[in-house]
Design a protein around this motif. Structure first.
Motif, short mmCIF file in Angstrom:
data_model
loop_
_atom_site.label_atom_id
_atom_site.label_comp_id
_atom_site.label_asym_id
_atom_site.label_seq_id
_atom_site.Cartn_x
_atom_site.Cartn_y
_atom_site.Cartn_z
N LEU A 41 0.76 -1.20 0.00
CA LEU A 41 0.14 0.08 -0.12
C LEU A 41 0.92 1.31 0.05
N ASP A 42 0.80 2.07 -1.15
CA ASP A 42 1.27 3.52 -1.04
C ASP A 42 0.37 4.64 -0.48
N TRP A 50 6.48 3.88 -7.36
CA TRP A 50 7.05 2.87 -6.21
C TRP A 50 6.32 1.55 -6.73
N LEU A 51 4.93 1.51 -6.80
CA LEU A 51 4.29 0.41 -6.69
C LEU A 51 4.33 -0.18 -8.24
N PHE A 62 0.88 -7.87 -5.14
CA PHE A 62 -0.19 -6.88 -5.34
C PHE A 62 -0.24 -5.67 -4.67
N ALA A 63 -0.71 -4.59 -5.25
CA ALA A 63 -0.62 -3.30 -4.57
C ALA A 63 -1.72 -2.29 -4.58
N GLU A 64 -1.69 -1.61 -3.85
CA GLU A 64 -3.00 -0.36 -3.71
C GLU A 64 -2.22 0.84 -3.64
N GLY A 65 -2.73 1.66 -4.30
CA GLY A 65 -2.33 3.06 -4.12
C GLY A 65 -3.56 4.18 -3.91
N VAL A 108 3.76 -0.93 3.95
CA VAL A 108 3.21 0.43 3.55
C VAL A 108 4.25 1.22 3.34
N LEU A 109 3.86 2.02 2.19
CA LEU A 109 4.91 3.10 1.92
C LEU A 109 4.35 4.51 1.94
#
Length: 245
Positions: A41-42, A50-51, A62-65, A108-109
């Motif tokens: 997560l960003d 980044w993602l 898997f990623a969320e922004g 978490v970013l």
């Protein structure tokens, strides 16, 4: 020209909106997501750079922004489609401080986005609410390498020195498991790229009505960097784990 469009032009050649080179970004992501199958997560993802880099490197990730800029999220969506990772990326047009998810996240970013939360510790508090057990936080924050002028403090914010920054992080219940202090080359490359990209756009578009404003902004920002904060400001990126709890 509005601030968002100005920022897009400034970062045309440096899509990571922090003073980090590609190898530093790669190493930080490797330390933050060592398995390669994490959920990321960003908070304040901007164009999702980044993602996108993490997704392109790890096909099981898997990623969320989350970001308030609709234009930046659209850029992230288009880039994800070009890279073929769009099915593993979810984007949310929302205030990162208000974001809630049904998922918890292994990493978490929030790099260079602490202003959106009101500072370093509030950013860590927000990250904590999204973190899976044993998860990590990747955060980037400014600090004073040398005693700043009052003008520098008014311009950039009331940071502390590096040791005090780490003391605050530890007192808040976090343990650094990796860190990177941006080098002089990274810091300078970032500034040259930003203000050079702005100036180049203005010179390439002399008939555009915003060209004089953009060129002046590039000159002013370059002067502020060189005369006000170049010798005093630094940037640290930390990979953190919860000390307890």
């Amino acid at each position: 020209m509005n601030r968002e469009e100005m920022s897009r032009l400034a970062h045309a050649e440096h899509p990571i909106k922090s003073p980090l080179d590609d190898e530093s970004v790669r190493q930080l992501l490797a330390r933050g997501a060592p398995r390669g199958d994490e959920r990321l997560l960003d908070l304040g993802c901007g164009g999702g750079e980044w993602l996108l880099r993490a997704l392109a490197t790890h096909p099981r990730l898997f990623a969320e922004g989350v970001d308030t800029s609709e234009d930046a999220l659209e850029q992230a969506h288009e880039a994800a489609s070009r890279l073929g990772v769009q099915e593993r990326l979810a984007l949310h047009h929302q205030d990162a401080a208000q974001f809630r998810s049904a998922h918890s996240f292994d990493l978490v970013l929030s790099v260079g986005a602490a202003h959106a939360f009101g500072g370093l510790l509030p950013t860590l508090a927000a990250a904590r609410t999204h973190l899976a057990p044993g998860g990590r936080v990747l955060i980037g924050e400014g600090f004073w390498e040398r005693e700043p002028s009052q003008e520098a403090i008014e311009m950039l914010g009331d940071f502390t020195d590096l040791a005090t920054t780490l003391d605050h992080v530890a007192a808040d219940g976090w343990t650094p498991v990796h860190g990177h202090v941006s080098t002089r080359r990274e810091l300078d490359d970032y500034e040259w790229s930003n203000w050079g990209s702005l100036a180049s756009w203005a010179l390439d578009h002399p008939d555009h009505p915003d060209s004089p404003q953009v060129l002046e902004t590039a000159a002013v920002r370059r002067t502020e960097w060189l005369r006000v904060y170049r010798e005093s400001w630094g940037f640290v990126s930390l990979v953190l784990r919860r000390t307890a709890g």
